[in-house]
Design a protein around this motif. Structure first.
Motif, PDB file in Angstrom:
ATOM      1  N   MET A   1      51.034  24.852-116.431  1.00  0.00           N
ATOM      2  CA  MET A   1      51.136  24.107-115.204  1.00  0.00           C
ATOM      3  C   MET A   1      52.209  24.717-114.293  1.00  0.00           C
ATOM      4  SD  MET A   1      51.889  20.118-114.352  1.00  0.00           S
ATOM      5  CE  MET A   1      50.549  19.408-115.201  1.00  0.00           C
ATOM      6  N   ALA A   2      53.278  25.238-114.881  1.00  0.00           N
ATOM      7  CA  ALA A   2      54.353  25.827-114.080  1.00  0.00           C
ATOM      8  C   ALA A   2      53.853  27.041-113.291  1.00  0.00           C
ATOM      9  CB  ALA A   2      55.523  26.222-114.970  1.00  0.00           C
ATOM     10  N   ARG A   3      53.025  27.859-113.921  1.00  0.00           N
ATOM     11  CA  ARG A   3      52.479  29.027-113.218  1.00  0.00           C
ATOM     12  C   ARG A   3      51.538  28.593-112.099  1.00  0.00           C
ATOM     13  NH1 ARG A   3      51.293  33.722-117.696  1.00  0.00           N
ATOM     14  NH2 ARG A   3      53.412  33.792-118.494  1.00  0.00           N
ATOM     15  N   PHE A   4      50.738  27.576-112.368  1.00  0.00           N
ATOM     16  CA  PHE A   4      49.836  27.030-111.348  1.00  0.00           C
ATOM     17  C   PHE A   4      50.642  26.547-110.145  1.00  0.00           C
ATOM     18  CE2 PHE A   4      47.651  23.342-109.493  1.00  0.00           C
ATOM     19  CZ  PHE A   4      46.458  23.921-109.109  1.00  0.00           C
ATOM     20  N   ILE A   5      51.733  25.844-110.399  1.00  0.00           N
ATOM     21  CA  ILE A   5      52.572  25.326-109.319  1.00  0.00           C
ATOM     22  C   ILE A   5      53.250  26.469-108.565  1.00  0.00           C
ATOM     23  CG2 ILE A   5      54.665  23.973-108.851  1.00  0.00           C
ATOM     24  CD1 ILE A   5      53.694  22.063-111.089  1.00  0.00           C
ATOM     25  N   THR A   6      53.670  27.508-109.273  1.00  0.00           N
ATOM     26  CA  THR A   6      54.299  28.657-108.613  1.00  0.00           C
ATOM     27  C   THR A   6      53.317  29.362-107.680  1.00  0.00           C
ATOM     28  OG1 THR A   6      55.788  28.965-110.482  1.00  0.00           O
ATOM     29  CG2 THR A   6      55.503  30.843-108.995  1.00  0.00           C
ATOM     30  N   VAL A   7      52.126  29.635-108.193  1.00  0.00           N
ATOM     31  CA  VAL A   7      51.094  30.273-107.361  1.00  0.00           C
ATOM     32  C   VAL A   7      50.790  29.387-106.163  1.00  0.00           C
ATOM     33  CG1 VAL A   7      48.654  30.944-107.282  1.00  0.00           C
ATOM     34  CG2 VAL A   7      50.085  31.643-109.206  1.00  0.00           C
ATOM     35  N   GLY A   8      50.630  28.104-106.418  1.00  0.00           N
ATOM     36  CA  GLY A   8      50.373  27.167-105.324  1.00  0.00           C
ATOM     37  C   GLY A   8      51.504  27.118-104.326  1.00  0.00           C
ATOM     38  N   GLY A   9      52.732  27.243-104.800  1.00  0.00           N
ATOM     39  CA  GLY A   9      53.893  27.236-103.901  1.00  0.00           C
ATOM     40  C   GLY A   9      53.893  28.415-102.943  1.00  0.00           C
ATOM     41  N   LEU A  47      43.226  31.345 -95.514  1.00  0.00           N
ATOM     42  CA  LEU A  47      43.959  32.584 -95.797  1.00  0.00           C
ATOM     43  C   LEU A  47      44.796  32.435 -97.067  1.00  0.00           C
ATOM     44  CD1 LEU A  47      45.055  33.501 -92.166  1.00  0.00           C
ATOM     45  CD2 LEU A  47      43.287  34.606 -93.544  1.00  0.00           C
ATOM     46  N   ALA A  48      45.424  31.292 -97.216  1.00  0.00           N
ATOM     47  CA  ALA A  48      46.230  31.042 -98.417  1.00  0.00           C
ATOM     48  C   ALA A  48      45.363  30.957 -99.668  1.00  0.00           C
ATOM     49  CB  ALA A  48      47.032  29.762 -98.237  1.00  0.00           C
ATOM     50  N   MET A  49      44.105  30.574 -99.501  1.00  0.00           N
ATOM     51  CA  MET A  49      43.188  30.463-100.639  1.00  0.00           C
ATOM     52  C   MET A  49      42.986  31.824-101.311  1.00  0.00           C
ATOM     53  SD  MET A  49      39.223  29.079-100.771  1.00  0.00           S
ATOM     54  CE  MET A  49      39.416  28.373 -99.170  1.00  0.00           C
ATOM     55  N   VAL A  50      42.952  32.875-100.531  1.00  0.00           N
ATOM     56  CA  VAL A  50      42.791  34.222-101.085  1.00  0.00           C
ATOM     57  C   VAL A  50      43.990  34.555-101.983  1.00  0.00           C
ATOM     58  CG1 VAL A  50      42.631  36.683-100.508  1.00  0.00           C
ATOM     59  CG2 VAL A  50      41.397  34.980 -99.133  1.00  0.00           C
ATOM     60  N   VAL A  51      45.179  34.253-101.501  1.00  0.00           N
ATOM     61  CA  VAL A  51      46.396  34.485-102.280  1.00  0.00           C
ATOM     62  C   VAL A  51      46.372  33.626-103.545  1.00  0.00           C
ATOM     63  CG1 VAL A  51      48.910  34.181-102.267  1.00  0.00           C
ATOM     64  CG2 VAL A  51      47.749  35.139-100.268  1.00  0.00           C
ATOM     65  N   SER A  52      45.947  32.402-103.410  1.00  0.00           N
ATOM     66  CA  SER A  52      45.900  31.479-104.531  1.00  0.00           C
ATOM     67  C   SER A  52      44.928  31.948-105.616  1.00  0.00           C
ATOM     68  CB  SER A  52      45.491  30.087-104.038  1.00  0.00           C
ATOM     69  OG  SER A  52      45.416  29.186-105.104  1.00  0.00           O
ATOM     70  N   ALA A  70      30.263  35.548-110.707  1.00  0.00           N
ATOM     71  CA  ALA A  70      31.243  35.946-109.693  1.00  0.00           C
ATOM     72  C   ALA A  70      32.673  35.729-110.175  1.00  0.00           C
ATOM     73  CB  ALA A  70      31.002  35.173-108.403  1.00  0.00           C
ATOM     74  N   GLY A  71      32.854  35.493-111.454  1.00  0.00           N
ATOM     75  CA  GLY A  71      34.195  35.323-111.992  1.00  0.00           C
ATOM     76  C   GLY A  71      34.849  34.027-111.561  1.00  0.00           C
ATOM     77  N   GLY A  72      34.066  33.030-111.261  1.00  0.00           N
ATOM     78  CA  GLY A  72      34.605  31.745-110.860  1.00  0.00           C
ATOM     79  C   GLY A  72      34.955  31.630-109.391  1.00  0.00           C
ATOM     80  N   ARG A  73      34.738  32.699-108.627  1.00  0.00           N
ATOM     81  CA  ARG A  73      35.115  32.682-107.208  1.00  0.00           C
ATOM     82  C   ARG A  73      34.368  31.613-106.419  1.00  0.00           C
ATOM     83  NH1 ARG A  73      34.688  37.915-108.527  1.00  0.00           N
ATOM     84  NH2 ARG A  73      36.593  39.117-108.560  1.00  0.00           N
ATOM     85  N   VAL A  74      33.073  31.479-106.677  1.00  0.00           N
ATOM     86  CA  VAL A  74      32.273  30.503-105.930  1.00  0.00           C
ATOM     87  C   VAL A  74      32.791  29.092-106.198  1.00  0.00           C
ATOM     88  CG1 VAL A  74      29.973  29.520-105.638  1.00  0.00           C
ATOM     89  CG2 VAL A  74      30.246  31.998-105.852  1.00  0.00           C
ATOM     90  N   ALA A  75      33.017  28.785-107.464  1.00  0.00           N
ATOM     91  CA  ALA A  75      33.539  27.461-107.812  1.00  0.00           C
ATOM     92  C   ALA A  75      34.942  27.277-107.255  1.00  0.00           C
ATOM     93  CB  ALA A  75      33.539  27.276-109.323  1.00  0.00           C
ATOM     94  N   PHE A  76      35.771  28.318-107.309  1.00  0.00           N
ATOM     95  CA  PHE A  76      37.136  28.250-106.784  1.00  0.00           C
ATOM     96  C   PHE A  76      37.124  27.910-105.299  1.00  0.00           C
ATOM     97  CE2 PHE A  76      41.063  29.967-105.068  1.00  0.00           C
ATOM     98  CZ  PHE A  76      42.003  29.605-106.018  1.00  0.00           C
ATOM     99  N   VAL A  77      36.309  28.625-104.531  1.00  0.00           N
ATOM    100  CA  VAL A  77      36.225  28.376-103.085  1.00  0.00           C
ATOM    101  C   VAL A  77      35.657  26.988-102.818  1.00  0.00           C
ATOM    102  CG1 VAL A  77      35.082  29.104-100.945  1.00  0.00           C
ATOM    103  CG2 VAL A  77      36.105  30.814-102.453  1.00  0.00           C
ATOM    104  N   ALA A  78      34.619  26.608-103.547  1.00  0.00           N
ATOM    105  CA  ALA A  78      34.024  25.282-103.340  1.00  0.00           C
ATOM    106  C   ALA A  78      35.028  24.169-103.625  1.00  0.00           C
ATOM    107  CB  ALA A  78      32.789  25.125-104.226  1.00  0.00           C
TER     108      ALA A  78
END
Length: 150
Positions: A1-9, A47-52, A70-78
């Motif tokens: 969760m800490a890594r998720f929060i860092t990336v999100g930050g 734009l931030a979604m690409v970084v995320s 697609a390596g989860g990209r479609v679900a990630f964007v959706a």
């Protein structure tokens, strides 16, 4: 969760800067989207979604397998687009129902309340649909050899 929060930050900081530059300007340039905060929010967060995605795929969830060809990209964007509705709704309420147009109100609504609620929804959705937990591996069992009869 800490890594998720860092990336999100990191992604959030990028979106925050872009959104505020578009809607409220900066010290040098005027605000090109002052009267269009919702599209500005979508642009900044897209734009931030690409970084995320890159941070999530290569660091936060690198130990989990991805889904789909697609390596989860479609679900990630959706998931990101769907969860973007939460802060957009908060921003719309602040702007159009409460008639608050100042930078503090915009940021509390979209990047405060909306961000917390949207992040919680994304975390649950990513773990469930994009970066799934690998199946548990059962240890191999040794075949039982029948003992000789006396």
């Amino acid at each position: 969760m800490a890594r998720f929060i860092t990336v999100g930050g990191v992604a959030t900081a990028l979106a925050f800067v872009i959104f505020n530059a578009l809607v409220h300007g900066d010290w040098v340039l005027p605000a090109p989207m002052q009267h269009w905060p919702l599209p500005a929010y979508v642009i900044a967060n897209s734009l931030a979604m690409v970084v995320s995605y890159r941070g999530s795929r290569s660091w936060a969830f690198r130990h989990r397998r991805v889904t789909g060809p697609a390596g989860g990209r479609v679900a990630f964007v959706a998931i990101n687009l769907a969860s973007m509705a939460i802060p957009l709704l908060c921003l719309a309420v602040s702007r159009y129902l409460l008639h608050r147009e100042d930078p503090l109100s915009d940021n509390v609504a979209a990047n405060g309340v909306g961000l917390v609620l949207g992040t919680a929804a994304r975390f649950i959705a990513f773990r469930t649909f994009v970066f799934v937990k690998p199946p548990a591996v059962e240890p191999l069992r040794q075949p039982q050899v029948a003992s000789p009869q006396p």
